[in-house]
Design a protein around this motif. Sequence first.
Motif, PDB file in Angstrom:
ATOM      1  N   LEU A 209       0.834  -1.201   0.000  1.00 56.88           N
ATOM      2  CA  LEU A 209       0.000   0.000   0.000  1.00 56.88           C
ATOM      3  C   LEU A 209       0.868   1.250   0.000  1.00 56.88           C
ATOM      4  O   LEU A 209       1.972   1.244   0.529  1.00 56.88           O
ATOM      5  CB  LEU A 209      -0.890   0.031   1.248  1.00 56.88           C
ATOM      6  N   VAL A 210       0.327   2.340  -0.543  1.00 66.74           N
ATOM      7  CA  VAL A 210       1.011   3.625  -0.462  1.00 66.74           C
ATOM      8  C   VAL A 210      -0.025   4.743  -0.554  1.00 66.74           C
ATOM      9  O   VAL A 210      -1.010   4.635  -1.281  1.00 66.74           O
ATOM     10  CB  VAL A 210       2.065   3.785  -1.582  1.00 66.74           C
ATOM     11  N   GLY A 211       0.206   5.802   0.224  1.00 70.80           N
ATOM     12  CA  GLY A 211      -0.610   6.989   0.102  1.00 70.80           C
ATOM     13  C   GLY A 211      -0.271   7.716  -1.196  1.00 70.80           C
ATOM     14  O   GLY A 211       0.910   7.902  -1.528  1.00 70.80           O
ATOM     15  N   ALA A 212      -1.285   8.132  -1.927  1.00 74.95           N
ATOM     16  CA  ALA A 212      -1.058   8.768  -3.225  1.00 74.95           C
ATOM     17  C   ALA A 212      -0.260  10.055  -3.111  1.00 74.95           C
ATOM     18  O   ALA A 212       0.394  10.473  -4.080  1.00 74.95           O
ATOM     19  CB  ALA A 212      -2.404   9.046  -3.902  1.00 74.95           C
ATOM     20  N   GLN A 213      -0.280  10.686  -1.928  1.00 74.47           N
ATOM     21  CA  GLN A 213       0.439  11.950  -1.724  1.00 74.47           C
ATOM     22  C   GLN A 213       1.646  11.777  -0.796  1.00 74.47           C
ATOM     23  O   GLN A 213       2.091  12.735  -0.175  1.00 74.47           O
ATOM     24  CB  GLN A 213      -0.523  13.010  -1.176  1.00 74.47           C
ATOM     25  N   ASP A 214       2.178  10.566  -0.761  1.00 71.36           N
ATOM     26  CA  ASP A 214       3.363  10.290   0.053  1.00 71.36           C
ATOM     27  C   ASP A 214       4.602  10.811  -0.668  1.00 71.36           C
ATOM     28  O   ASP A 214       4.922  10.362  -1.768  1.00 71.36           O
ATOM     29  CB  ASP A 214       3.491   8.780   0.281  1.00 71.36           C
ATOM     30  N   SER A 215       5.325  11.734  -0.042  1.00 76.33           N
ATOM     31  CA  SER A 215       6.569  12.228  -0.628  1.00 76.33           C
ATOM     32  C   SER A 215       7.795  11.713   0.120  1.00 76.33           C
ATOM     33  O   SER A 215       8.920  12.049  -0.242  1.00 76.33           O
ATOM     34  CB  SER A 215       6.587  13.763  -0.673  1.00 76.33           C
ATOM     35  N   THR A 217       8.132   8.147   0.812  1.00 75.09           N
ATOM     36  CA  THR A 217       8.333   6.976  -0.049  1.00 75.09           C
ATOM     37  C   THR A 217       7.292   7.099  -1.171  1.00 75.09           C
ATOM     38  O   THR A 217       6.190   6.580  -1.048  1.00 75.09           O
ATOM     39  CB  THR A 217       8.164   5.654   0.720  1.00 75.09           C
ATOM     40  N   PRO A 218       7.632   7.790  -2.238  1.00 71.03           N
ATOM     41  CA  PRO A 218       6.656   8.082  -3.294  1.00 71.03           C
ATOM     42  C   PRO A 218       6.057   6.818  -3.914  1.00 71.03           C
ATOM     43  O   PRO A 218       6.682   5.740  -3.892  1.00 71.03           O
ATOM     44  CB  PRO A 218       7.475   8.859  -4.326  1.00 71.03           C
ATOM     45  N   PRO A 219       4.848   6.928  -4.449  1.00 63.85           N
ATOM     46  CA  PRO A 219       4.183   5.756  -5.024  1.00 63.85           C
ATOM     47  C   PRO A 219       5.031   4.975  -6.027  1.00 63.85           C
ATOM     48  O   PRO A 219       4.987   3.749  -6.039  1.00 63.85           O
ATOM     49  CB  PRO A 219       2.940   6.357  -5.686  1.00 63.85           C
ATOM     50  N   ALA A 220       5.823   5.650  -6.849  1.00 62.99           N
ATOM     51  CA  ALA A 220       6.636   4.936  -7.838  1.00 62.99           C
ATOM     52  C   ALA A 220       7.675   4.040  -7.167  1.00 62.99           C
ATOM     53  O   ALA A 220       7.940   2.917  -7.627  1.00 62.99           O
ATOM     54  CB  ALA A 220       7.323   5.924  -8.775  1.00 62.99           C
ATOM     55  N   LEU A 221       8.259   4.524  -6.078  1.00 60.86           N
ATOM     56  CA  LEU A 221       9.246   3.735  -5.338  1.00 60.86           C
ATOM     57  C   LEU A 221       8.591   2.519  -4.699  1.00 60.86           C
ATOM     58  O   LEU A 221       9.129   1.399  -4.747  1.00 60.86           O
ATOM     59  CB  LEU A 221       9.911   4.596  -4.266  1.00 60.86           C
ATOM     60  N   VAL A 222       7.432   2.733  -4.097  1.00 63.61           N
ATOM     61  CA  VAL A 222       6.727   1.634  -3.425  1.00 63.61           C
ATOM     62  C   VAL A 222       6.249   0.608  -4.449  1.00 63.61           C
ATOM     63  O   VAL A 222       6.344  -0.608  -4.228  1.00 63.61           O
ATOM     64  CB  VAL A 222       5.559   2.184  -2.588  1.00 63.61           C
ATOM     65  N   GLU A 236      -2.853   1.933  -4.332  1.00 63.54           N
ATOM     66  CA  GLU A 236      -2.606   3.320  -3.962  1.00 63.54           C
ATOM     67  C   GLU A 236      -3.840   3.871  -3.256  1.00 63.54           C
ATOM     68  O   GLU A 236      -4.969   3.675  -3.722  1.00 63.54           O
ATOM     69  CB  GLU A 236      -2.304   4.120  -5.231  1.00 63.54           C
ATOM     70  N   ILE A 237      -3.639   4.540  -2.127  1.00 65.34           N
ATOM     71  CA  ILE A 237      -4.747   5.065  -1.326  1.00 65.34           C
ATOM     72  C   ILE A 237      -4.847   6.572  -1.543  1.00 65.34           C
ATOM     73  O   ILE A 237      -3.915   7.322  -1.250  1.00 65.34           O
ATOM     74  CB  ILE A 237      -4.541   4.751   0.164  1.00 65.34           C
ATOM     75  N   ASP A 238      -5.987   7.022  -2.037  1.00 66.04           N
ATOM     76  CA  ASP A 238      -6.196   8.443  -2.303  1.00 66.04           C
ATOM     77  C   ASP A 238      -6.259   9.252  -1.006  1.00 66.04           C
ATOM     78  O   ASP A 238      -6.598   8.730   0.060  1.00 66.04           O
ATOM     79  CB  ASP A 238      -7.495   8.648  -3.087  1.00 66.04           C
ATOM     80  N   THR A 239      -5.940  10.522  -1.125  1.00 64.33           N
ATOM     81  CA  THR A 239      -6.050  11.493  -0.024  1.00 64.33           C
ATOM     82  C   THR A 239      -5.303  11.003   1.214  1.00 64.33           C
ATOM     83  O   THR A 239      -5.821  11.009   2.334  1.00 64.33           O
ATOM     84  CB  THR A 239      -7.525  11.780   0.338  1.00 64.33           C
ATOM     85  N   ALA A 240      -4.088  10.570   1.003  1.00 60.30           N
ATOM     86  CA  ALA A 240      -3.245  10.136   2.114  1.00 60.30           C
ATOM     87  C   ALA A 240      -1.791  10.368   1.738  1.00 60.30           C
ATOM     88  O   ALA A 240      -1.413  10.294   0.567  1.00 60.30           O
ATOM     89  CB  ALA A 240      -3.469   8.658   2.430  1.00 60.30           C
TER      90      ALA A 240
END
Length: 262
Positions: A209-215, A217-222, A236-240
Amino acid sequence: MIFETFTTFNGIYHGYRAPQSGAPTLVFSNSLGTDLRVWDRVIHRLPNSWGILRSDKRGHGLSTMAETLSIETMTDDVEILLDHHNIGPFIGVGLSVGGLIMQRLAVRRTQGAQAMTHLVLSDTAAQIGSPEVWNPRIETVLTDGIAAIGDTILSRWFAPAYRETEDFAMWRMMLERTPAKGYAQVCAAIRDADYRDALADIAQPTLVLVGAQDSSTPPALVKATADAIQTATFCEIDTAGHLPCVEQPDVFATLLKSHIGA
């Protein structure tokens, strides 16, 4: 209502709740700069019959400091608790550095009565950052304290909308009250960890899982980590941001329960 019992064993502060009637046991490992309370909102959305084990990393929360620290020694600490409570089989759930710990535990605990049956990795990777990222942070924290980098870290942890809520202040307090040495030790452990070659050894059904706004560990890395695990599903989890278990606990708990077939 069944409650967790919180106590210390070998200097590790942890909460434990035994499962009832063959229910699963979930073992949680949390992120840098947080303590075991980061899982509260998810755990409150899980069945009361489920077993729970969560703990504070060394130098975080109420756990004692270690002389030296690595991902391997933090994994050792979780194994100490598994053996102490005779837990098995179990589902591993790791967030950020906790995800690194759970990756190692997944490889260690593949067979037998105390094996990990399923794995959930949230906002993590097999290698997070580089010495060029971690060394300046370690130096700043040890010299000026965590508050000196608090705004930067918190902007990476949470989506902008959440930073406007009343809840946001308590996460700042949790971060900034983490002992500087304990925080720096975990930073160094993350800096020195590279488990990319070991991802192919993870055989458990794995939800990434990854939060879509995670900077952090960005989504591409996860997603790259998920792609390297043959048994993984990515979501990917929106608004997180970096802590979807805090910002979107309903979504997190629903995905977790679906993953383990509950």
